[in-house]
Design a protein around this motif. Structure first.
Motif, PDB file in Angstrom:
ATOM      1  N   SER A 327       0.827  -1.205   0.000  1.00  0.00           N
ATOM      2  CA  SER A 327       0.000   0.000   0.000  1.00  0.00           C
ATOM      3  C   SER A 327       0.857   1.249   0.000  1.00  0.00           C
ATOM      4  O   SER A 327       0.551   2.238  -0.687  1.00  0.00           O
ATOM      5  CB  SER A 327      -0.931  -0.010   1.227  1.00  0.00           C
ATOM      6  OG  SER A 327      -1.858  -1.072   1.153  1.00  0.00           O
ATOM      7  N   ARG A 328       1.968   1.223   0.755  1.00  0.00           N
ATOM      8  CA  ARG A 328       2.878   2.369   0.744  1.00  0.00           C
ATOM      9  C   ARG A 328       3.388   2.627  -0.671  1.00  0.00           C
ATOM     10  O   ARG A 328       3.451   3.782  -1.122  1.00  0.00           O
ATOM     11  CB  ARG A 328       4.054   2.126   1.681  1.00  0.00           C
ATOM     12  CG  ARG A 328       5.028   3.305   1.724  1.00  0.00           C
ATOM     13  CD  ARG A 328       6.343   2.967   2.383  1.00  0.00           C
ATOM     14  NE  ARG A 328       6.214   2.763   3.801  1.00  0.00           N
ATOM     15  CZ  ARG A 328       6.398   1.605   4.419  1.00  0.00           C
ATOM     16  NH1 ARG A 328       6.733   0.523   3.702  1.00  0.00           N
ATOM     17  NH2 ARG A 328       6.276   1.502   5.722  1.00  0.00           N
ATOM     18  N   ALA A 329       3.734   1.563  -1.390  1.00  0.00           N
ATOM     19  CA  ALA A 329       4.249   1.717  -2.750  1.00  0.00           C
ATOM     20  C   ALA A 329       3.199   2.340  -3.675  1.00  0.00           C
ATOM     21  O   ALA A 329       3.525   3.193  -4.512  1.00  0.00           O
ATOM     22  CB  ALA A 329       4.688   0.353  -3.292  1.00  0.00           C
ATOM     23  N   LEU A 330       1.940   1.947  -3.512  1.00  0.00           N
ATOM     24  CA  LEU A 330       0.879   2.509  -4.351  1.00  0.00           C
ATOM     25  C   LEU A 330       0.641   3.985  -4.032  1.00  0.00           C
ATOM     26  O   LEU A 330       0.353   4.786  -4.930  1.00  0.00           O
ATOM     27  CB  LEU A 330      -0.407   1.705  -4.165  1.00  0.00           C
ATOM     28  CG  LEU A 330      -0.380   0.271  -4.711  1.00  0.00           C
ATOM     29  CD1 LEU A 330      -1.659  -0.477  -4.335  1.00  0.00           C
ATOM     30  CD2 LEU A 330      -0.198   0.268  -6.221  1.00  0.00           C
ATOM     31  N   ILE A 331       0.753   4.363  -2.761  1.00  0.00           N
ATOM     32  CA  ILE A 331       0.597   5.773  -2.387  1.00  0.00           C
ATOM     33  C   ILE A 331       1.762   6.593  -2.931  1.00  0.00           C
ATOM     34  O   ILE A 331       1.575   7.719  -3.427  1.00  0.00           O
ATOM     35  CB  ILE A 331       0.490   5.926  -0.858  1.00  0.00           C
ATOM     36  CG1 ILE A 331      -0.771   5.225  -0.338  1.00  0.00           C
ATOM     37  CG2 ILE A 331       0.452   7.412  -0.463  1.00  0.00           C
ATOM     38  CD1 ILE A 331      -0.855   5.154   1.176  1.00  0.00           C
TER      39      ILE A 331
END
Length: 341
Positions: A327-331
């Motif tokens: 999720s961090r990577a997508l943000i």
């Protein structure tokens, strides 16, 4: 399914190499500051509001009623069936809490500690709470269903949120909150934008005074929907990255390739553990500008189909959405997109 989801839920809060500590992001401009908080005990009333005592009282009345019909209890207690049904569901503030004594008498609760405890809940369920002045000033700015959600979410032990169109309101920066409100408010409500933004801002502040364990699921496409300016969106993505690292708060991004039911716009599931007697879960579904509540089953009850359907959506999302790192990577991808645009 439930045991698996519970394990998944627990995993979103623990950070590798560090114990979980209570804290939340301060919204006064010091974005990196983590401030401590404490959850209220089961008997505490965090906001002095009616919604939680009403839910507790209603759950206890439902258990005490057993196999008797609502109509039977209502008619002999001086309430209409509709009134009694809403009291039992915890949906309304009690204007005349003393009337609950008649219900308790019908249900066989004799004077004593149990009777007094339930009457105290009835009295607490008559307190208007902090949202009431806003509601009185302009009811269109604070719908009744939303007012109840605002009162309940700070008293939950666990909160699950699924948002498909925007960043969840409780995670919004001040600027993003105003931009979203200005862009989405109905034409007849444009004069109330300042009023609405003020309520939403205070809701945010009060929530993070004592936040429950929370997991916010955000549809990936919502990260790319521009409200205001690109600079504003960069600030909002930076804020989400800080929430990803905040204990007690989980932020998960739902990739665009994962389907969600078409009737889902904004879902909130509230769990209430740690009370003296059973309290039902609630799911709040906001769709088409209207909010609807679905009550979970008490022991011995069959769950309502609507509750089962919506809980399945949340549970499936919990199982399929990426973890913290994904999720961090997508943000970060969304942040870089807004910086480069």
């Amino acid at each position: 399914m439930w045991e698996t989801c519970s394990a998944k839920h627990a995993s979103v809060f623990s950070h590798e190499g560090a114990p979980m500590v209570n804290g939340a992001i301060n919204d006064d401009g010091n974005d990196g500051v983590v401030v401590p908080f404490q959850r209220p005990g089961p008997g505490a009333d965090a906001g002095g509001s009616w919604a939680m005592p009403a839910l507790l009282l209603g759950a206890r009345l439902r258990t005490l009623r057993g196999v008797r019909k609502q109509k039977e209890v209502a008619e002999t207690s001086g309430f209409s069936k509709s009134q009694y049904s809403r009291i039992e569901a915890g949906e309304i503030r009690l204007d005349k809490p003393e009337g609950i004594a008649l219900i308790l008498k019908k249900l066989g609760v004799r004077p004593g500690p149990d009777f007094e405890q339930l009457m105290q809940l009835a009295r607490d369920a008559s307190v208007k709470g902090w949202v009431a002045p806003y509601y009185a000033a302009n009811r269109d700015a604070v719908p009744t269903d939303l007012m109840r959600l605002i009162e309940l979410e700070t008293r939950a032990s666990d909160l699950f949120s699924v948002e498909t169109g925007v960043v969840p309101g409780l995670l919004q920066t001040d600027s993003y909150r105003r931009a979203v409100t200005e862009a989405t408010v109905m034409a007849s409500q444009r004069g109330m934008v300042g009023h609405i933004v003020k309520v939403r801002g205070e809701r945010h502040e009060r929530f993070f005074e004592r936040p429950p364990r929370s997991v916010f699921f955000i549809k990936q496409s919502a990260l790319y929907q521009v409200f205001g300016s690109r600079e504003l969106m960069v600030k909002q993505m930076e804020r989400l990255l800080k929430y990803v690292e905040t204990p007690q708060i989980g932020v998960r991004v739902i990739p665009m390739k994962l389907p969600l039911a078409s009737q889902v716009s904004s879902l909130t599931r509230l769990v209430f553990n740690g009370h003296q007697f059973a309290v039902p879960e609630l799911i709040y579904n906001e769709w088409g500008g209207h909010g609807f509540y679905y009550r979970g089953p008490l022991p011995g009850e069959d769950p309502e189909p609507g509750f089962v359907d919506l809980r399945e959506i949340i549970d499936s999302t919990m199982l399929t959405a990426p973890g913290r790192e994904g999720s961090r990577a997508l943000i970060i991808d969304a942040l870089e997109h807004h910086r480069d645009s």
